[in-house]
Write a protein that holds these residues in place. Sequence first.
Motif, mmCIF file in Angstrom:
data_model
loop_
_atom_site.group_PDB
_atom_site.id
_atom_site.type_symbol
_atom_site.label_atom_id
_atom_site.label_comp_id
_atom_site.label_asym_id
_atom_site.label_seq_id
_atom_site.Cartn_x
_atom_site.Cartn_y
_atom_site.Cartn_z
ATOM 1 N N UNK A 1 73.389 48.321 70.621
ATOM 2 C CA UNK A 1 71.961 48.159 70.910
ATOM 3 C C UNK A 1 71.711 46.898 71.723
ATOM 4 N N UNK A 2 72.424 45.829 71.381
ATOM 5 C CA UNK A 2 72.284 44.580 72.131
ATOM 6 C C UNK A 2 72.692 44.782 73.581
ATOM 7 N N UNK A 3 73.799 45.492 73.785
ATOM 8 C CA UNK A 3 74.258 45.749 75.150
ATOM 9 C C UNK A 3 73.241 46.577 75.926
ATOM 10 N N UNK A 4 72.681 47.581 75.281
ATOM 11 C CA UNK A 4 71.680 48.423 75.938
ATOM 12 C C UNK A 4 70.443 47.596 76.285
ATOM 13 N N UNK A 5 70.025 46.746 75.357
ATOM 14 C CA UNK A 5 68.863 45.901 75.616
ATOM 15 C C UNK A 5 69.134 44.911 76.747
ATOM 16 N N UNK B 1 67.022 38.326 68.517
ATOM 17 C CA UNK B 1 66.564 39.473 67.719
ATOM 18 C C UNK B 1 67.752 40.190 67.078
ATOM 19 N N UNK B 2 68.815 40.375 67.865
ATOM 20 C CA UNK B 2 70.009 41.043 67.337
ATOM 21 C C UNK B 2 70.639 40.219 66.221
ATOM 22 N N UNK B 3 70.660 38.902 66.387
ATOM 23 C CA UNK B 3 71.206 38.020 65.361
ATOM 24 C C UNK B 3 70.392 38.120 64.071
ATOM 25 N N UNK B 4 69.081 38.136 64.214
ATOM 26 C CA UNK B 4 68.205 38.273 63.041
ATOM 27 C C UNK B 4 68.454 39.608 62.343
ATOM 28 N N UNK B 5 68.620 40.663 63.140
ATOM 29 C CA UNK B 5 68.884 41.981 62.562
ATOM 30 C C UNK B 5 70.229 41.988 61.832
ATOM 31 N N UNK B 6 71.236 41.347 62.409
ATOM 32 C CA UNK B 6 72.557 41.286 61.780
ATOM 33 C C UNK B 6 72.491 40.503 60.472
ATOM 34 N N UNK B 7 71.770 39.373 60.475
ATOM 35 C CA UNK B 7 71.621 38.589 59.248
ATOM 36 C C UNK B 7 70.938 39.408 58.172
ATOM 37 N N UNK B 8 69.911 40.147 58.557
ATOM 38 C CA UNK B 8 69.199 40.993 57.606
ATOM 39 C C UNK B 8 70.119 42.070 57.036
ATOM 40 N N UNK B 9 70.919 42.679 57.916
ATOM 41 C CA UNK B 9 71.850 43.724 57.459
ATOM 42 C C UNK B 9 72.885 43.140 56.502
ATOM 43 N N UNK B 10 73.449 41.980 56.841
ATOM 44 C CA UNK B 10 74.428 41.344 55.955
ATOM 45 C C UNK B 10 73.791 40.979 54.620
ATOM 46 N N UNK B 11 72.559 40.501 54.655
ATOM 47 C CA UNK B 11 71.853 40.133 53.431
ATOM 48 C C UNK B 11 71.649 41.352 52.540
ATOM 49 N N UNK B 12 71.262 42.472 53.151
ATOM 50 C CA UNK B 12 71.068 43.701 52.375
ATOM 51 C C UNK B 12 72.369 44.176 51.751
#
Length: 93
Positions: A11-15, A40-51
């Motif tokens: 998704x990051x690459x596409x963006x 934004x991608x970093x925030x999403x990754x942190x959120x995913x790792x947190x979950x």
Amino acid sequence: MKASLLFLLACTAVLAVGARADTPEEPKALVQKVQELAQKASAMAKDAFSRVRDSEAAQQARQWLVDNAELAKQRLVWLKEQLAELWKKTPAM
């Protein structure tokens, strides 16, 4: 977990490609847009790792409860017996 991380990178690459298409001749704007998308991608990754971490912790807690439920019941029975014996030994006033 690996699949979601790969999806996030894709998704990051596409963006990034989309950002470049929006500003083909302005390198500063492109860099800024890519940085925003990376944040934004970093925030999403942190959120995913947190979950995932929260999910793993919850799963371990549930497993611990399942594994130790019988032991807890046995100790409660033992404690009840000890209290009953103690109550019998207490002189009436």
